[in-house]
Design an enzyme around this catalytic site. Structure first.
Site, mmCIF file in Angstrom:
data_model
loop_
_atom_site.group_PDB
_atom_site.id
_atom_site.type_symbol
_atom_site.label_atom_id
_atom_site.label_comp_id
_atom_site.label_asym_id
_atom_site.label_seq_id
_atom_site.Cartn_x
_atom_site.Cartn_y
_atom_site.Cartn_z
ATOM 1 N N GLU A 264 0.789 -1.227 0.000
ATOM 2 C CA GLU A 264 0.000 0.000 0.000
ATOM 3 C C GLU A 264 0.821 1.278 0.000
ATOM 4 O OE1 GLU A 264 0.378 -1.238 4.444
ATOM 5 O OE2 GLU A 264 0.129 -2.223 2.505
ATOM 6 N N HIS A 297 -8.523 -3.507 -0.644
ATOM 7 C CA HIS A 297 -7.668 -3.678 0.541
ATOM 8 C C HIS A 297 -6.570 -2.614 0.565
ATOM 9 C CE1 HIS A 297 -5.671 -6.387 3.596
ATOM 10 N NE2 HIS A 297 -4.635 -5.631 3.227
ATOM 11 N N GLU A 298 -5.860 -2.484 -0.552
ATOM 12 C CA GLU A 298 -4.734 -1.544 -0.583
ATOM 13 C C GLU A 298 -5.203 -0.095 -0.537
ATOM 14 O OE1 GLU A 298 -1.966 -2.909 -0.027
ATOM 15 O OE2 GLU A 298 -2.745 -4.903 -0.412
ATOM 16 N N GLU A 320 -3.858 -4.036 9.020
ATOM 17 C CA GLU A 320 -4.243 -5.182 8.203
ATOM 18 C C GLU A 320 -5.629 -5.737 8.535
ATOM 19 O OE1 GLU A 320 -2.782 -5.534 5.663
ATOM 20 O OE2 GLU A 320 -0.744 -4.808 5.994
#
Length: 844
Positions: A264, A297-298, A320
């Protein structure tokens, strides 16, 4: 010139932020000698506050330091120790440190490293970075800790056509490309990439520039899927979080060589090619869904982790766990037809429950004191899956509106700063009026999870909790505050004590954790279990409940609380099941049964027949080709069903797979079915040598990461000993199998019963190579972990113990080794205890 090299990690590492506080870095890397000399030179100028009189200590690893100036004065007595650059300097005030350094370019896939690809048969290179968790020190001297946030001015000297970093380019002159100043951020988020890249671009509704990059080896059309989802996902998070995306651009780059799935880096997210590129000619629905969730997610990390960052790695879950939750939340909003919360349960829920029941598992929040321990933190089943599951529990418990208000407050209050879990709990508590910390601190600090026993007698329901284990374990008295989430208002909201009893008259079906948002399982007594089974048979339970119930029964059998033989009868109840999410758990259940027949040919034949009979109704319904306009769920279900038929060695299914293989190129095969078709042909053809070698040639020449993955899954299914030995030899041939893919091949070969012993021997014979290649990588502990999960004999257990016990002094491996021993021993004990009953049930 001082060369700073790394011999071994000390047991503990110094935290350097307390003695020097960086405020701004000006960094230039010169890549002009990267290809021919394999070296990169650089300079860094650090402005910061010297707190400790007499010494400035910076992180620096594997760097050659040629010059150091402090406040423009030359320093001649600097030296190195334990990955630190130590600079004597009297005083304690603001200083400016200028350092000239160089580094050797290696293929380690962390720090600064090359990626390799071919265009028109010619080898090309691009250069990229991977600094999480503590690899920025390999690229420039710095305070390499999350709390040491600073701003960065980055420039690159390179003749590569495309140069990228966290921020947009502001100038290019005299061969130097300079990027805009970053916001305050941690060193592990600094990033750049340099290479011959193609781009697809768009803008979000709010005007953020979004770009997707890939090498020229990839078809241009493969960038579009990711581009669309990235832009839409940023718009979603802007609205959901109530805090706008904080940078002017969002770059996403597919790297040919990349150790993790994605990273990320703020404004420059890096991915494996398979996690970003969707070639319309070769990409399956499953892969497109995977890509969408990885992007989400990123991108959620741009807020969780980048804008607001944990103070230290013990709070990694703040990054996370949240990103895991958010990847499903965002994709569910963009694609409600995907039923992402069911996917969350079958992916994250199953992974967390299966690993979190082994004694010695790490809690979600765990103290760390060395770089090796930091690397071992990244346990996908715990910090990602379990943590995400716990946050889903909080979201459900306080309600989504309060959850969103709390997050907006959190981002607003702590933007560009560092936090601990308590900061988040306080924001969520204020927004909801509930004491979130009182609930959550126990869950994140304790390993494992409870099994709730539900017993009905004489109109009284007794609920009791204890820690659930699979395999050998030490007894304990841990308790959790469990949100029971029952389908009946007579059941208390929270079970915090060892047991509670409530009046419960009538014949109603009881479900605990009815929405499957709690991290526990339930052992119902015979009466309550019978009520649930009647509803399953009647077809009145939702598919998510059917899947959850079956998965919990699997766990209870693994833990010895139910006999494994009952699974055979239970699966028969699911014979007419047509839901893809439920079939994922049915497929998992069949895999569980395989270990009981692994060394019994007659029993294995019965299980194969049982699997094919179980799948036949759906096989008849779905066939091999998609019907016009069929739901995507059926398209994905077809792959599961055909997989069962091929495992069942159904002659018609095998024949059809071989006919499709002969009549089509790999690109023309249904992408959902392609790995199954390849596996069937490789496994059943009379001349596997020719097919395997042809497929390996395709593997080497293909630029499609998904196609290569399908070929790897297919060829490793061979039963031919000669071909298995050839594949084993290829594991160390990085020209054929990229380092990023070694674990994939190794696990597939271990999973193949005919290749298991060869793969296990390869691990032991090549451990030096594994250590050299993976020792500083997050995948290092995958080798003992997957070996334990797939080995099957007492002899292999003894060999595992003998081989890995001496390696327990490596802090990055010790937990994986200890848990591996317990996992393997528990599995063998279960086989010894339950195999006769399972085989008897199959023979009925």
């Amino acid at each position: 010139m001082l060369s700073i090299t790394h011999l071994c990690y000390t047991k503990y590492m110094n935290r350097l932020f307390s003695q020097f506080i960086p405020e701004h870095y000006t960094i230039q890397w010169n890549l002009s000698r990267a290809r021919d000399k394999r070296r990169i030179t650089g300079t860094t100028i650090i402005v910061g506050q010297q707190v400790v009189d007499g010494t400035i200590r910076l992180h620096a690893k594997d760097l050659s330091i040629s010059r150091v100036l402090v406040n423009q004065q030359e320093v001649s007595e600097f030296f190195a120790k334990n990955d630190e650059l130590i600079i004597p300097h009297p005083g304690a005030n603001q200083v400016t440190i200028a350092i000239e350094f160089s580094l050797r370019l290696t293929d380690a896939m962390h720090g600064i490293y090359p990626c390799y690809f071919k265009v028109d048969g010619k080898q090309r290179e691009l250069y990229a970075t991977q600094f999480e968790s503590h690899h920025a020190r390999e690229a420039f001297p710095c305070i390499d800790e999350p709390e040491a946030k600073a701003t960065f001015d980055i420039s690159l000297v390179s003749d590569q056509p495309v140069l990228l970093s966290n921020m947009p380019v502001v100038s290019q002159q005299s061969g130097v490309t300079t990027f805009a100043t970053t916001p305050r951020m941690s060193t592990y988020l600094v990033a750049f990439a340099a290479g011959d890249l193609q781009r697809a671009t768009t803008r979000t509704a709010s005007g953020i520039e979004v770009n997707v990059y890939a090498t020229m080896a990839q078809p241009a059309a493969s960038l579009s899927w990711a581009l669309d989802h990235a832009a839409r996902t940023i718009d979603f998070f802007n609205e959901y979080f109530g805090v706008p995306y904080p940078l002017p651009k969002s770059d996403h780059i597919a790297l040919p060589d990349f150790s993790s799935g994605a990273m990320e880096n703020w404004g420059l997210i890096t991915y494996r090619e398979i996690a970003l590129l969707a070639d319309p000619a070769t990409t399956s629905i499953s892969s497109k869904q995977y890509i969408a969730t990885v992007i989400a997610h990123e991108l959620s990390h741009q807020w969780f982790g980048n804008l607001v960052t944990m103070k230290w790695w013990n709070n990694l879950w703040l990054n996370e766990s949240f990103a895991t939750l958010m990847e499903y939340l965002a994709t569910d909003a963009l694609h409600p037809e995907w039923r992402q919360w069911d996917e969350f349960a079958s992916n994250e829920g199953v992974a967390a429950l299966r690993r979190d029941c082994i004694d010695g598992v790490q809690p979600v929040q765990v103290d760390v004191s060395s770089p090796a321990e930091i690397s071992a933190l990244f346990d996908g089943a715990i910090v990602y899956a379990k943590g995400g599951r716990l946050l889903r529990m909080v979201q459900t418990w306080i309600g989504d509106d309060a959850f969103r208000r709390g997050l907006t407050d959190y981002f607003t209050k702590f933007q560009y700063d560092n936090t601990t879990g308590d900061d988040l709990w306080q924001c969520l508590s204020t927004a909801s009026g509930k004491d979130v910390g009182a609930l959550m601190n126990t869950w994140i600090s304790q390993p494992g999870y409870p099994v709730v026993r539900a017993t009905l007698a004489d109109g009284k329901l007794t609920l009791s909790q204890e820690q659930f284990f699979v395999g050998p374990h030490q007894p304990n008295n841990r308790l959790w505050p469990i949100p029971l989430g029952a389908n009946d208002s007579r059941i208390p909201d929270i079970l915090a004590d060892a047991s509670v009893a409530v009046s419960y008259a009538g014949s109603d079906m009881l479900l605990l954790n009815a929405a499957n948002t709690g991290h526990f399982i339930t052992l119902y007594d015979d009466e309550l279990r019978g009520r649930i089974m009647r509803e399953i048979l009647a077809g009145t339970l939702e598919s998510s409940v059917r899947a959850q119930y079956l998965n919990e029964q699997l766990l209870l059998m693994r833990g010895g609380l139910l006999p494994s033989s009952t699974l055979v009868d239970l699966l028969s109840v699911y014979k007419n099941e047509s839901d893809q999410k439920v079939w994922e758990i049915i497929s998992l259940a069949l895999s569980e049964l395989k270990k009981f027949v692994d060394h019994d040919t007659a029993a294995e034949h019965m299980l194969r027949t049982f699997a094919a009979d179980l799948a036949r109704t759906q096989y008849t319904r779905l066939g091999w080709s998609a019907a016009p306009g069929e739901p995507e769920q059926d398209t994905k279900l077809r792959a599961i069903i055909i997989g069962c038929m091929l495992y069942g060695e159904d002659a018609g299914a095998i024949r059809q797979a071989r006919e499709l293989y002969r009549a089509n190129t790999l690109e023309q095969l249904d992408a959902e079915l392609r790995p199954l078709i390849i596996s069937a042909v490789v496994r059943h053809d009379q001349q596997p040598h020719n097919i395997v070698r042809t497929l390996l040639q395709m593997y080497e020449n293909s630029a499609s990461a998904e196609l290569r993955s399908d070929i790897a899954s297919g060829v490793t299914a061979t039963r031919d000993l000669g071909e298995l030995k050839h594949l084993i030899r290829l594991l160390t041939n990085t020209r054929v199998i990229r380092t990023q893919d070694t674990v994939h091949w190794f696990v597939d070969l271990l999973r193949n019963r005919e290749g298991r012993e060869l793969a296990w021997k390869w691990l032991r014979d090549n451990w030096r190579w594994i250590e050299k290649t993976f020792a500083s990588d997050k995948s290092h502990d995958y080798f003992p972990r997957y070996a334990a999960s797939l080995l099957m004999t007492r002899q292999q257990l003894a060999e595992y113990r003998e081989f890995f016990t001496p390696l327990r002094n490596d802090q990055s491996l010790v937990r994986a080794i200890d848990m591996g021993l317990l996992d393997l021993e528990g599995k063998l004990d279960l086989i010894d205890r339950d195999a006769p009953g399972v085989i008897a049930a199959l023979s009925r």
